[in-house]
Scaffold this active site. Structure first.
Site, PDB file in Angstrom:
ATOM      1  N   THR A   1     -11.524  78.171 142.281  1.00 49.67           N
ATOM      2  CA  THR A   1     -12.755  78.043 143.068  1.00 49.67           C
ATOM      3  C   THR A   1     -13.330  79.393 143.464  1.00 49.67           C
ATOM      4  O   THR A   1     -12.579  80.376 143.631  1.00 49.67           O
ATOM      5  CB  THR A   1     -12.455  77.225 144.349  1.00 49.67           C
ATOM      6  OG1 THR A   1     -13.543  77.374 145.264  1.00 49.67           O
ATOM      7  CG2 THR A   1     -11.210  77.713 145.067  1.00 49.67           C
TER       8      THR A   1
ATOM      9  N   TYR B   1      -7.795  76.455 152.204  1.00 52.43           N
ATOM     10  CA  TYR B   1      -8.139  75.896 150.888  1.00 52.43           C
ATOM     11  C   TYR B   1      -8.261  77.020 149.854  1.00 52.43           C
ATOM     12  O   TYR B   1      -7.600  76.999 148.808  1.00 52.43           O
ATOM     13  CB  TYR B   1      -9.452  75.095 150.989  1.00 52.43           C
ATOM     14  CG  TYR B   1     -10.030  74.763 149.640  1.00 52.43           C
ATOM     15  CD1 TYR B   1      -9.390  73.858 148.809  1.00 52.43           C
ATOM     16  CD2 TYR B   1     -11.206  75.385 149.181  1.00 52.43           C
ATOM     17  CE1 TYR B   1      -9.893  73.576 147.550  1.00 52.43           C
ATOM     18  CE2 TYR B   1     -11.716  75.094 147.928  1.00 52.43           C
ATOM     19  CZ  TYR B   1     -11.054  74.195 147.115  1.00 52.43           C
ATOM     20  OH  TYR B   1     -11.555  73.922 145.865  1.00 52.43           O
TER      21      TYR B   1
END
Ligand code: UDP
Length: 322
Positions: free
Chosen positions: A115, A139
């Site tokens: 990501t 995350y």
């Protein structure tokens, strides 16, 4: 066969469709915690959990797995701040379990969902793969840690990987067979479409005083079918002996929250009430990626780089799930 871990989810299901279209055989492994069994329309489905290493071994014993694509991860940034353990156990430890079994069975090609959150607050736009990585939430940190593990495993065990750093995945399969269905939904485009469909009263604009052309945050929206294409190219790159690499997957164009709302009004023909609200903590003003490297090395070219097409496919899907 290609093992698609998390293949019942949003991005995994689109990749599964595309792989099957191109003649690959697939096995989907998913615990259905967030995925949807009816998204597994292609290949075979094995329900199982990466937290249980025996269940992973069973799948590797049952099928002849050539390569693994790994999509199974929790993705709510805010939740990762409130409950980091949930994220590290699932996104980091469970990935270690998967890699452990891959090594046991000598499966050495790995395509990983990473990501742009691994970059943290960008210091330069567009973000290239060698931009410093300073993730600012659990995350992003968990995904970053997996990337570091992959670097070490690749050196020590001859594992080859492509780590794909997505920008804002959006849109849906143009044929409308699978699409985006999160619960809870936090993403901008599906929430705007909920407002268009009358499922919510309005869309909140989180922050209107950013240093951007219209004061709202700018993001690089990348169509999920283009993402799927990039995964297959990454797989084929590894099959052809390509070295381990990191690739950004974005389309290089940024759109502001207001622009996405305006395009959605045009596409849906609905007024869509927008309400200005406070900034959402942790949102960088601009996230736009350069995917030059993926274009050069993988020969990838996003086909739906236009925000209107992205919203059109998302709307088509959205009307189907009403
Ligand atoms: N956003 C917004 N209202 C919403 C949801 C999101 O204004 O109801 C904004 C959010 O602050 C961000 C952009 O839309 O600037 C994209 O957010 P999303 O959650 O879709 O993706 P993210 O960039 O966080 O991965």
């Amino acid at each position: 066969m290609i093992l698609i871990v998390g293949g019942a989810g949003y991005i995994g299901s689109h990749v599964n469709k595309e792989l099957n279209k191109r003649g690959y055989e697939t096995v989907v492994f998913d615990n259905l915690s967030y995925g949807h069994e009816d998204f597994v329309k292609w290949g075979v489905f094995e329900r199982g959990d990466l937290g249980n290493i025996e269940e992973i071994r069973e799948v590797f014993s049952k099928y002849s797995i050539e390569a693994v694509m790994h999509f199974a991860a929790f993705t709510y940034v805010g939740e990762s701040v409130e409950d980091p353990q949930k994220y590290y156990l699932n996104n980091l430890r469970n990935t270690l379990n998967l890699l452990q079994v891959m090594l046991e069975f000598e499966v050495k090609k790995f395509v990983f969902s990473s990501t742009c959150a691994t970059y943290g607050n960008p210091i330069e736009i567009p973000i290239t793969e060698d931009h410093p990585q300073n993730p600012i939430n659990p995350y992003g940190k968990g995904k970053f840690m997996v990337e570091k593990v992959l670097e070490d495993y690749s050196r020590a065990y001859d594992l080859r990987y492509a780590s794909l750093r997505y920008f804002n995945a959006a849109g849906a399969d143009p044929e409308g067979e699978v699409g985006e269905l999160h619960d809870p939904e936090t993403h901008l485009i599906p929430l705007i479409l909920d407002a268009a469909a009358g499922k919510r009263d309005d869309i909140k604009i989180f922050g209107t005083d950013y240093d951007t052309h219209d004061g709202t945050c700018v993001r690089d929206y990348i169509h999920v079918t283009d993402l799927a294409d990039a995964h297959i190219r990454a797989l084929e790159y590894l099959k052809n002996g390509g070295a381990s690499e990191f690739f950004n997957l974005g389309n290089g164009n940024g759109f502001s929250v207001r622009e996405v709302i305006d395009v959605s009004r045009e596409v849906t023909g609905k007024p869509i009430k927008a309400v200005e609200d406070e900034r959402r903590p942790g949102d960088p003003p601009v996230l736009v990626g350069s995917s030059k490297k993926a274009q050069e090395i993988l020969g990838w070219k996003p086909e739906y780089a236009n925000i209107r097409k992205i919203v059109e496919t998302a709307w088509k899907w959205h009307q189907k799930i009403e």
